[in-house]
Design a protein around this motif. Structure first.
Motif, short mmCIF file in Angstrom:
data_model
loop_
_atom_site.label_atom_id
_atom_site.label_comp_id
_atom_site.label_asym_id
_atom_site.label_seq_id
_atom_site.Cartn_x
_atom_site.Cartn_y
_atom_site.Cartn_z
N GLU A 291 43.80 72.99 51.77
CA GLU A 291 43.54 73.39 50.39
C GLU A 291 44.84 73.59 49.63
OE1 GLU A 291 40.87 73.89 48.32
OE2 GLU A 291 39.85 72.69 49.83
N VAL A 292 45.82 74.24 50.29
CA VAL A 292 47.12 74.46 49.65
C VAL A 292 47.81 73.13 49.38
CG1 VAL A 292 49.41 75.50 49.94
CG2 VAL A 292 47.38 76.75 50.69
N MET A 293 47.74 72.21 50.36
CA MET A 293 48.36 70.90 50.18
C MET A 293 47.68 70.10 49.06
SD MET A 293 49.03 69.74 54.12
CE MET A 293 50.21 70.60 55.17
N ARG A 294 46.35 70.17 49.01
CA ARG A 294 45.63 69.47 47.94
C ARG A 294 46.04 70.01 46.58
NH1 ARG A 294 41.71 70.76 44.63
NH2 ARG A 294 41.49 72.79 45.65
N TYR A 295 46.15 71.32 46.49
CA TYR A 295 46.55 71.96 45.23
C TYR A 295 47.97 71.52 44.85
CZ TYR A 295 47.78 75.68 41.92
OH TYR A 295 48.20 76.37 40.82
N ALA A 296 48.86 71.49 45.83
CA ALA A 296 50.25 71.11 45.55
C ALA A 296 50.34 69.65 45.11
CB ALA A 296 51.11 71.34 46.79
N ALA A 297 49.56 68.77 45.77
CA ALA A 297 49.59 67.35 45.42
C ALA A 297 49.08 67.13 44.00
CB ALA A 297 48.77 66.55 46.42
N LEU A 298 47.99 67.80 43.64
CA LEU A 298 47.45 67.63 42.29
C LEU A 298 48.38 68.23 41.25
CD1 LEU A 298 43.64 68.30 42.86
CD2 LEU A 298 44.73 66.12 42.33
N ALA A 299 48.99 69.38 41.60
CA ALA A 299 49.90 70.02 40.65
C ALA A 299 51.09 69.12 40.33
CB ALA A 299 50.38 71.35 41.21
N ALA A 300 51.45 68.27 41.30
CA ALA A 300 52.60 67.38 41.09
C ALA A 300 52.31 66.26 40.11
CB ALA A 300 53.05 66.80 42.43
N VAL A 301 51.04 65.95 39.91
CA VAL A 301 50.69 64.81 39.05
C VAL A 301 49.89 65.20 37.82
CG1 VAL A 301 50.74 63.23 41.00
CG2 VAL A 301 48.58 64.29 40.36
N LYS B 47 49.98 66.29 34.78
CA LYS B 47 50.86 66.56 33.65
C LYS B 47 50.07 66.48 32.35
CE LYS B 47 54.22 66.58 36.63
NZ LYS B 47 54.79 67.86 37.09
N PRO B 48 50.51 67.18 31.30
CA PRO B 48 49.81 67.10 30.01
C PRO B 48 49.69 65.65 29.54
CG PRO B 48 51.43 68.87 29.98
CD PRO B 48 51.64 68.12 31.26
N GLY B 49 48.49 65.27 29.15
CA GLY B 49 48.26 63.94 28.66
C GLY B 49 47.98 62.89 29.71
N LEU C 242 43.66 57.35 35.35
CA LEU C 242 44.44 56.34 36.07
C LEU C 242 45.80 56.89 36.47
CD1 LEU C 242 44.82 53.51 37.15
CD2 LEU C 242 45.52 52.77 34.86
N ASP C 243 46.42 57.66 35.58
CA ASP C 243 47.70 58.29 35.93
C ASP C 243 47.55 59.19 37.15
OD1 ASP C 243 48.94 57.09 33.75
OD2 ASP C 243 48.53 58.79 32.43
N ILE C 244 46.46 59.96 37.16
CA ILE C 244 46.22 60.89 38.27
C ILE C 244 45.95 60.12 39.56
CG2 ILE C 244 44.67 62.69 39.14
CD1 ILE C 244 44.25 63.49 36.18
N ALA C 245 45.15 59.06 39.47
CA ALA C 245 44.84 58.26 40.66
C ALA C 245 46.09 57.65 41.25
CB ALA C 245 43.84 57.16 40.29
#
Length: 378
Positions: free
Chosen positions: A146-156, A158-160, A164-167
């Motif tokens: 869960e912590v790793m998932r949160y960290a990975a998503l937090a890295a990508v 970004k505002p706007g 597709l950017d997230i994927a």
């Protein structure tokens, strides 16, 4: 580009797929852009239709989600394990229970993970012990995931950022991080295993010889852990769990005034030692009081023993350490429990009152252990 997504012409094939149903405006355009990219990456419409989060499919594929599902019976045939044992092992892995052994609901990669269980069984490991170890390991790794998932998503995130950017971002992060996870977890597990085996070696030598090991000396040992930490993990964000564990360590360091020494934090618990039991007990009472005074902090269980132990590399090993851990596990929320030898060494002193809890059989401890609860006299 992001500001004009809502005006992008959508491929008629994507329109006909039904994957855009219920979406409109920019959300519809973003999803269409994502689907178009994923189709070029080899994903099928059926695969996308069956996903709750198409944005994460590309990154999930890197860690084993190939959209191929197997049944309990197929896993049993692959591993050579009995169907009932496969079912129990899947539950130990934290996966949902399925009554029909022929229903194909488990990812092929999840089923393949049971090959490790099968190999340990072939080596002669007891099935119940192995399932218990698997369950404990799964609980810890679930929190880490869960912590790793949160960290990975937090890295990508970004505002706007579009879908597709997230994927693309998560796929890139996972592609770089995934090869590191196995070696890191293996090394960390071996660190813990070396520590556990050293502890057991000291305890076994004490049992065989009947006398403490060379270098052992009298020491008071105590543990404090957060009540219901595993349950909290189901209801609280990983970042909050980390904050609570860090807060406990800071509180323990605050009360660990010389001669009391803070030894370490172990997940949801902390360990303290002291050459004399009375200062350590007073520190435990202060720690319990600090936790009770904070309405937003979980309650603690605290336990203490006094006996021979060996110090190595700043840590402590021996029967008294094991006893302190077991006493802590027997404590009720908010209580400070003390084993008999520690209670006798402290005796009647100002500011502390005792109540006899009873004699308990504690796991791994020979005979019954008399336990006493300590409270501030006021």
């Amino acid at each position: 580009m992001h500001g004009t997504l809502s005006t992008v012409q959508v491929d008629p094939r994507i329109e006909a797929s039904g994957l855009l149903d219920g979406l409109d405006g920019s959300a519809r355009a973003e999803r269409a852009e994502l689907i178009s990219w994923m189709l070029t990456e080899g994903f099928s419409v059926e695969h996308l239709r069956g996903s709750f989060s198409p944005m994460l499919l590309a990154s999930r594929r890197l860690i084993g989600d190939d959209a191929t599902y197997v049944s309990i019976r197929q896993i049993a045939e692959q591993t050579g394990m009995e169907i009932d044992l496969v079912r129990r092992a899947l539950r130990a892995f934290g996966l949902p229970n399925v009554d029909d052994p022929d229903e194909q609901v488990y990812l092929r990669a999840d089923g393949a993970a049971l090959m490790h269980t099968a190999r340990f069984l072939e080596m002669g490991f007891d099935a119940e012990d192995l399932l218990h170890a698997t369950r404990i390991l799964s609980e810890g790794l679930s929190n880490a995931a869960e912590v790793m998932r949160y960290a990975a998503l937090a890295a990508v995130l970004k505002p706007g950022a579009t879908e597709l950017d997230i994927a693309r971002g998560t796929e890139q992060v996972v592609s770089q991080a995934a090869p590191l996870l196995g070696p890191m977890i293996e090394d960390m597990l071996l660190v813990a295993l070396r520590h556990a085996m050293e502890t057991e070696a000291v305890n076994a030598s004490e049992r065989v010889s009947g006398t403490p090991l060379p270098g052992a000396r009298m020491i008071a040992v105590a543990f404090a852990d957060l009540v219901g930490f595993t349950r909290l993990g189901e209801d609280v964000e990983p970042a909050e769990l980390e904050r609570l564990a860090h807060r406990l360590a800071m509180m323990a360091r605050d009360v660990a005034q010389p001669p009391v020494r803070f030894v370490k934090a172990i997940g949801d618990a902390v360990m303290l030692v002291c050459p004399e039991p009375e200062p350590l007990l007073r520190a435990l009472l202060d720690l319990a009081g600090a936790a009770e005074a904070d309405a937003e902090f979980p309650r603690l269980r605290l336990g203490m023993s006094y006996g021979e132990a060996v110090s190595r590399a700043g840590d402590w090993f021996g029967g008294s350490v094991n006893l302190a851990s077991r006493v802590t596990g027997a404590a009720r929320p908010g209580a400070v429990l003390v084993a008999e030898q520690a209670q006798e060494a402290i005796g009647d002193v100002d500011g502390i009152r005792w109540s006899f809890v009873g004699a308990r059989h504690l796991k791994g401890i020979r005979g019954d252990t008399k336990l006493f609860r300590a409270r501030p006299a006021d």
